[in-house]
Each structure stands twice: as C-alpha cells, then as structure tokens.
Design an enzyme around this catalytic site. Structure first.
Site, PDB file in Angstrom:
ATOM      1  N   HIS A  25       6.594  -8.396   3.752  1.00  6.90           N
ATOM      2  CA  HIS A  25       7.147  -7.897   2.475  1.00  6.90           C
ATOM      3  C   HIS A  25       7.077  -8.987   1.410  1.00  6.90           C
ATOM      4  O   HIS A  25       6.741  -8.722   0.254  1.00  6.90           O
ATOM      5  CB  HIS A  25       8.625  -7.503   2.634  1.00  6.90           C
ATOM      6  CG  HIS A  25       8.874  -6.271   3.443  1.00  6.90           C
ATOM      7  ND1 HIS A  25       9.732  -6.260   4.517  1.00  6.90           N
ATOM      8  CD2 HIS A  25       8.418  -5.007   3.308  1.00  6.90           C
ATOM      9  CE1 HIS A  25       9.796  -5.037   5.021  1.00  6.90           C
ATOM     10  NE2 HIS A  25       9.003  -4.255   4.316  1.00  6.90           N
ATOM     11  N   LYS A  57      16.033   7.493   7.094  1.00  6.41           N
ATOM     12  CA  LYS A  57      15.625   6.693   8.255  1.00  6.41           C
ATOM     13  C   LYS A  57      16.870   6.096   8.891  1.00  6.41           C
ATOM     14  O   LYS A  57      17.804   5.740   8.176  1.00  6.41           O
ATOM     15  CB  LYS A  57      14.768   5.518   7.772  1.00  6.41           C
ATOM     16  CG  LYS A  57      13.285   5.742   7.777  1.00  6.41           C
ATOM     17  CD  LYS A  57      12.613   4.395   7.497  1.00  6.41           C
ATOM     18  CE  LYS A  57      11.121   4.516   7.421  1.00  6.41           C
ATOM     19  NZ  LYS A  57      10.488   3.231   7.075  1.00  6.41           N
ATOM     20  N   ARG A  92      -1.049  -2.100   5.290  1.00  2.00           N
ATOM     21  CA  ARG A  92      -1.346  -2.962   6.434  1.00  2.00           C
ATOM     22  C   ARG A  92      -2.647  -2.539   7.103  1.00  2.00           C
ATOM     23  O   ARG A  92      -3.534  -3.314   7.302  1.00  2.00           O
ATOM     24  CB  ARG A  92      -0.214  -2.889   7.466  1.00  2.00           C
ATOM     25  CG  ARG A  92       0.908  -3.796   7.132  1.00  2.00           C
ATOM     26  CD  ARG A  92       2.146  -3.401   7.841  1.00  2.00           C
ATOM     27  NE  ARG A  92       2.650  -2.148   7.307  1.00  2.00           N
ATOM     28  CZ  ARG A  92       3.839  -1.687   7.533  1.00  2.00           C
ATOM     29  NH1 ARG A  92       4.655  -2.340   8.302  1.00  2.00           N
ATOM     30  NH2 ARG A  92       4.238  -0.563   6.993  1.00  2.00           N
ATOM     31  N   SER A 152       9.080  -4.179  10.044  1.00  2.00           N
ATOM     32  CA  SER A 152      10.508  -4.404  10.296  1.00  2.00           C
ATOM     33  C   SER A 152      10.889  -3.846  11.667  1.00  2.00           C
ATOM     34  O   SER A 152      11.694  -4.438  12.386  1.00  2.00           O
ATOM     35  CB  SER A 152      11.359  -3.717   9.224  1.00  2.00           C
ATOM     36  OG  SER A 152      11.072  -4.248   7.962  1.00  2.00           O
TER      37      SER A 152
HETATM   38  P1  ADP Z   1       9.177   2.174   3.709  1.00  2.00           P
HETATM   39  O1  ADP Z   1      10.229   2.833   4.513  1.00  2.00           O
HETATM   40  O2  ADP Z   1       9.199   2.490   2.252  1.00  2.00           O
HETATM   41  O3  ADP Z   1       7.788   2.218   4.302  1.00  2.00           O
HETATM   42  P2  ADP Z   1       9.180  -0.611   4.437  1.00  2.00           P
HETATM   43  O4  ADP Z   1      10.280  -1.593   4.229  1.00  2.00           O
HETATM   44  O5  ADP Z   1       8.760  -0.359   5.833  1.00  2.00           O
HETATM   45  O6  ADP Z   1       9.663   0.666   3.709  1.00  2.00           O
HETATM   46  O7  ADP Z   1       7.915  -1.057   3.580  1.00  2.00           O
HETATM   47  C1  ADP Z   1       7.967  -1.200   2.192  1.00  2.00           C
HETATM   48  C2  ADP Z   1       6.573  -1.455   1.676  1.00  2.00           C
HETATM   49  O8  ADP Z   1       6.096  -2.702   2.173  1.00  2.00           O
HETATM   50  C3  ADP Z   1       5.531  -0.423   2.137  1.00  2.00           C
HETATM   51  O9  ADP Z   1       4.582  -0.268   1.108  1.00  2.00           O
HETATM   52  C4  ADP Z   1       4.910  -1.082   3.345  1.00  2.00           C
HETATM   53  O10 ADP Z   1       3.595  -0.600   3.577  1.00  2.00           O
HETATM   54  C5  ADP Z   1       4.906  -2.521   2.883  1.00  2.00           C
HETATM   55  N1  ADP Z   1       4.892  -3.442   4.026  1.00  2.00           N
HETATM   56  C6  ADP Z   1       5.777  -3.577   5.023  1.00  2.00           C
HETATM   57  N2  ADP Z   1       5.414  -4.543   5.894  1.00  2.00           N
HETATM   58  C7  ADP Z   1       4.246  -5.051   5.415  1.00  2.00           C
HETATM   59  C8  ADP Z   1       3.330  -6.061   5.876  1.00  2.00           C
HETATM   60  N3  ADP Z   1       3.528  -6.732   7.005  1.00  2.00           N
HETATM   61  N4  ADP Z   1       2.243  -6.279   5.121  1.00  2.00           N
HETATM   62  C9  ADP Z   1       2.015  -5.579   3.994  1.00  2.00           C
HETATM   63  N5  ADP Z   1       2.812  -4.619   3.508  1.00  2.00           N
HETATM   64  C10 ADP Z   1       3.917  -4.349   4.213  1.00  2.00           C
END
Ligand code: ADP
Length: 161
Positions: free
Chosen positions: A21, A45, A94, A132
């Site tokens: 992130h 979620k 990703r 996460s």
């Molecule tokens: P959501 O529930 O909105 O997917 P996340 O916290 O899982 O929330 O992710 C928020 C954003 O960050 C999304 O666009 C996700 O693809 C991106 N993201 C999460 N982890 C990574 C990572 N390791 N590399 C690149 N982008 C990431």
C-alpha cells in the site's frame, strides 16, 4: 488555460496498511498536489482492525509525506470523491487477478462521476504477492511479518494476536 489542481484519492480497506500500500501511496503522492488516503468504513468485509486503528496506522506510516490527508468514509466512493473535490482515484494492481474487478469498478465509477480519472499503479515487484489478508494469516501463526509491514503495524499485529 491554468491546469487544475490535482487532488488524488487512494481508497481501500487497509486492514492493515502494508508496504505494498505504501509503495502505491508514494507513487500516487508524486502525481498529485494533495493525496487523500481513505479507509472504506463500509462493513462489507470482515475486518481485524477498527476504522480508527486503521486510520491511526496510516497516519503513523505516512508522516514523512506532506500534503497527505488520512480519513475514512462510508457509502459510495464517488460521493466521497466529489465531497473532497478529488479528480483522480488511485488503485494498485498486483496481478492480472486484480484487473477484471478493478476495471469494472473503474468504469462504473466513471459513469457515476464523469469528472474523475481512475489511475492504476503497479507496485515494485517485491510487493506483487503482498496482501493484508496474507499478512494477517502469517501473523496469526506467529510468523515474522517485519519485511512486509512498517514497524507500527507489526506491533499492532502482535498486540492483536
Ligand atoms: P480493497 O478492499 O479496496 O481492495 P485493500 O486495502 O485490499 O482494499 O487495497 C487497497 C488498494 O491497494 C487496492 O487498489 C489494492 O489493489 C491495492 N493494493 C493492496 N496491496 C497491494 C500491493 N501489495 N501492491 C499493490 N497494490 C496493492
């Protein structure tokens, strides 16, 4: 014609914020005049950390970036984007697996708010596998997550499990 100020919005669950992130946040930050990183508070979620804790961890881990505002919101992303006058939404990609859902949401969001651009950013390849949920799984099993999350998050995970 003067160029409009770029106000970016990077939304997500951030449960908890990882180095992946933060990689995306730093790339987005370089592209805007002001970047809002916003925790989605909708309970769609199952989450580990409260909205307040997720905001606190984001605040702690982005302190070095000026012009970054951390907040949370309920409801539709485009409504929040309008409220803060954002003209760009950032999302991280990703793998190909992220693409279909993100592409669909981007088109829906743009039809709900034609003034917005959705920008997809690709992280450093070190973080391509990082999520996460994987971090929470490793932390539950008392594995070492120090290479994947900032130290404040590592501590919060230790306290949680
Ligand atoms: P959501 O529930 O909105 O997917 P996340 O916290 O899982 O929330 O992710 C928020 C954003 O960050 C999304 O666009 C996700 O693809 C991106 N993201 C999460 N982890 C990574 C990572 N390791 N590399 C690149 N982008 C990431």
């Amino acid at each position: 014609m003067a160029k409009k100020k770029t106000i970016g919005l990077y939304p997500g669950s951030f449960d908890p914020v990882t180095n992946g992130h933060l990689d995306i946040a730093q790339r987005a930050y370089k592209m805007c005049d002001q970047l809002h990183i916003a925790v989605v508070a909708n309970p769609s979620k199952k989450v580990l950390f409260s909205v307040e804790k997720r905001v606190e961890l984001l605040n702690k881990t982005t302190r070095h970036l000026s012009n970054v505002v951390i907040s949370s919101f309920n409801g539709l992303l485009v409504d929040y984007a309008r409220q803060i006058k954002a003209n760009m939404i950032f999302r991280g990609l990703r793998a190909v697996a992220d693409f279909e859902y993100e592409f669909q949401m981007a088109l829906i969001n743009r039809s709900l708010y034609p003034g917005i651009e959705v920008v997809f950013l690709v992280p450093n390849e070190k973080f391509i596998f990082l999520s996460s949920s994987a971090i929470k799984e490793v932390a539950t099993l008392k594995g070492d997550v120090s290479g994947f999350v900032p130290s404040a998050v590592e501590k919060a995970l230790r306290d949680a499990f």
